[in-house]
Design an enzyme around this catalytic site. Structure first.
Site, PDB file in Angstrom:
ATOM      1  N   ARG A 198       0.848  -1.191   0.000  1.00  0.00           N
ATOM      2  CA  ARG A 198       0.000   0.000   0.000  1.00  0.00           C
ATOM      3  C   ARG A 198       0.883   1.240   0.000  1.00  0.00           C
ATOM      4  O   ARG A 198       1.938   1.275   0.622  1.00  0.00           O
ATOM      5  CB  ARG A 198      -0.919   0.033   1.236  1.00  0.00           C
TER       6      ARG A 198
ATOM      7  N   GLU B 272      -3.274   8.404  -5.045  1.00  0.00           N
ATOM      8  CA  GLU B 272      -3.390   7.867  -6.407  1.00  0.00           C
ATOM      9  C   GLU B 272      -4.614   8.455  -7.095  1.00  0.00           C
ATOM     10  O   GLU B 272      -5.670   8.589  -6.457  1.00  0.00           O
ATOM     11  CB  GLU B 272      -3.500   6.342  -6.353  1.00  0.00           C
TER      12      GLU B 272
ATOM     13  N   HIS C  61      -0.517   1.180 -10.109  1.00  0.00           N
ATOM     14  CA  HIS C  61      -1.328   0.266  -9.299  1.00  0.00           C
ATOM     15  C   HIS C  61      -1.905  -0.869 -10.148  1.00  0.00           C
ATOM     16  O   HIS C  61      -3.118  -1.096 -10.188  1.00  0.00           O
ATOM     17  CB  HIS C  61      -2.454   1.023  -8.591  1.00  0.00           C
TER      18      HIS C  61
END
Length: 309
Positions: free
Chosen positions: A233, A262, A284
Site C-alpha cells: 500500500r 493515487e 497500481h
C-alpha cells in the site's frame, strides 16, 4: 433489487457485467465523484464500489442494504457506521495473489537483468556495428544466493517467498503485526531485514503501525545496490525520504506500484527524482491481471447472489 456500480472503469473495459442483470435492476457508472455518490445510491439496495467512499452521510441518507467492495481493502467504507445501520458489507480476498506476486518478480527482474539496456543497444543498431558476437558492458546479476526480505508474510508475501526460493534466494521476513509465526522462513526484526537483504519487497496492509514505516532511518540501513519493492500500500514508504535516497550517491533501486495518493500527483517528490534509471513507478497494476479481475468479479457476483438468495 436495484444494484448500482459506482466505478466500473476500475475493473477494466474487458470485464463483462451482464450476469448481474439476472439479479436485479442494474445501473452502471464508469466513475463517480464524491458530489455524485449520494444521488446515485440514494434508492439503491446494493452498491458495488472499488474506491468510491461510502461514509456515514451516504448511509444516513440512503436505503442501502448491502455494500460490496470490489477489492480486499475496506478503508473506503465506514464499517462501524454500517454495523450501526444494519448494512451488510462484503469484500473479496485472495483473488490477486498470483497477479501481485508476478508483478513483484517482474519489478525485481527489471533491475537485476538490465534488459532495457540491452534492448536499447539492439534498437539503436549498436549490435550491428559490433566486432564481437555479444555485448555485456552493463553488469547484470543472478538471484541465486541473494537475501530476499519480505515485509508482510500473508498470502501474497508467501507466494513471493515461494518464487524467490525457486530462484535459490535466502528468504527472511518481518511481521508487521507481530502475529505471524511462520516457521518455514526465518523471522527477523525490521532493522535486521533492512540491513541484510539484497531485495526487500513489501506486502503488508496500511495501518497506524505501517504508515511511513519505511522512512529515512530504515532506507539508510539498506545495502548498496539493494532493491526495494512496494506492492503493498502507498504510505508505507515515506515518499520524500525515498526520493532523497534514490538521488543519493549510493546505488539503490526501487520499484513502486502503489502511492500514498493515487493517481500520482504532479507535486509528488518521486516525479522529481534525477536518477530515473533507479526507479520504476507503475499505476497500481499489481492486482490487475485478466485472470485476477475475472476472479474478482466472480466473487463480487457470488456475494450479491448470496445476499439476494
Amino acid at each position: 433489487m436495484k444494484i448500482v456500480f459506482l466505478d466500473r472503469k476500475t475493473l477494466g473495459k474487458d470485464i463483462n457485467l451482464d450476469r448481474f442483470n439476472t439479479l436485479g435492476q442494474v445501473e452502471i457508472y464508469e466513475t463517480t465523484l464524491p458530489t455524485q455518490t449520494l444521488t446515485r445510491v440514494k434508492d439503491a439496495d446494493i452498491v458495488i464500489t472499488n474506491k468510491v467512499v461510502i461514509d456515514k452521510e451516504i448511509m444516513d441518507n440512503s436505503d442501502i442494504k448491502l455494500i460490496c467492495i470490489a477489492a480486499t481493502g475496506t478503508n473506503n467504507v465506514d464499517l462501524k457506521h454500517a454495523t450501526v445501520k444494519g448494512i451488510e458489507v462484503k469484500n473479496v480476498a485472495g483473488y490477486s495473489t498470483s497477479s501481485v506476486a508476478q508483478v513483484t518478480i517482474s519489478l525485481v527482474l527489471h533491475f537485476m537483468q538490465k534488459l532495457n539496456s540491452y534492448i536499447n543497444y539492439v534498437e539503436k543498431k549498436n549490435w550491428e556495428k559490433s566486432d564481437i558476437y555479444t555485448y555485456i558492458d552493463v553488469p547484470f546479476y543472478e538471484l541465486k544466493n541473494k537475501k530476499w526480505g519480505i515485509i508482510g508474510l500473508g498470502s501474497i508475501g508467501t507466494k513471493v517467498a515461494q518464487i524467490a526460493e525457486s530462484f535459490d534466494c535466502e528468504v527472511n521476513y518481518y511481521s508487521t503485526s507481530g502475529k505471524n509465526n511462520n516457521t518455514k522462513y526465518n523471522q527477523t526484526s525490521l532493522e535486521e531485514l533492512m540491513k541484510e537483504s539484497d531485495i526487500v519487497s513489501i506486502h503488508s496492509p496500511l495501518n497506524d503501525t505501517t504508515y511511513n514505516m519505511i522512512n529515512k532511518t530504515y532506507l539508510d540501513m539498506m545495502k548498496e545496490d539493494a532493491i526495494l519493492i512496494n506492492v503493498g500500500r502507498g504510505g508505507i514508504i515515506n515518499e520524500a525520504d525515498l526520493a532523497n535516497k534514490i538521488d543519493s550517491n549510493k546505488s539503490f533501486y526501487c520499484g513502486i506500484d502503489v502511492l500514498e495518493k493515487e493517481p500520482i500527483e504532479k507535486s509528488n517528490p518521486l516525479n522529481k527524482v534525477k536518477n530515473k534509471d533507479r526507479i520504476i513507478i507503475t499505476p497500481h497494476i499489481g492486482w490487475g491481471s485478466v485472470e485476477s479481475r475475472n476472479r474478482l468479479i466472480n466473487l463480487v457476483f457470488d456475494n450479491v447472489k448470496e445476499y439476494i438468495v
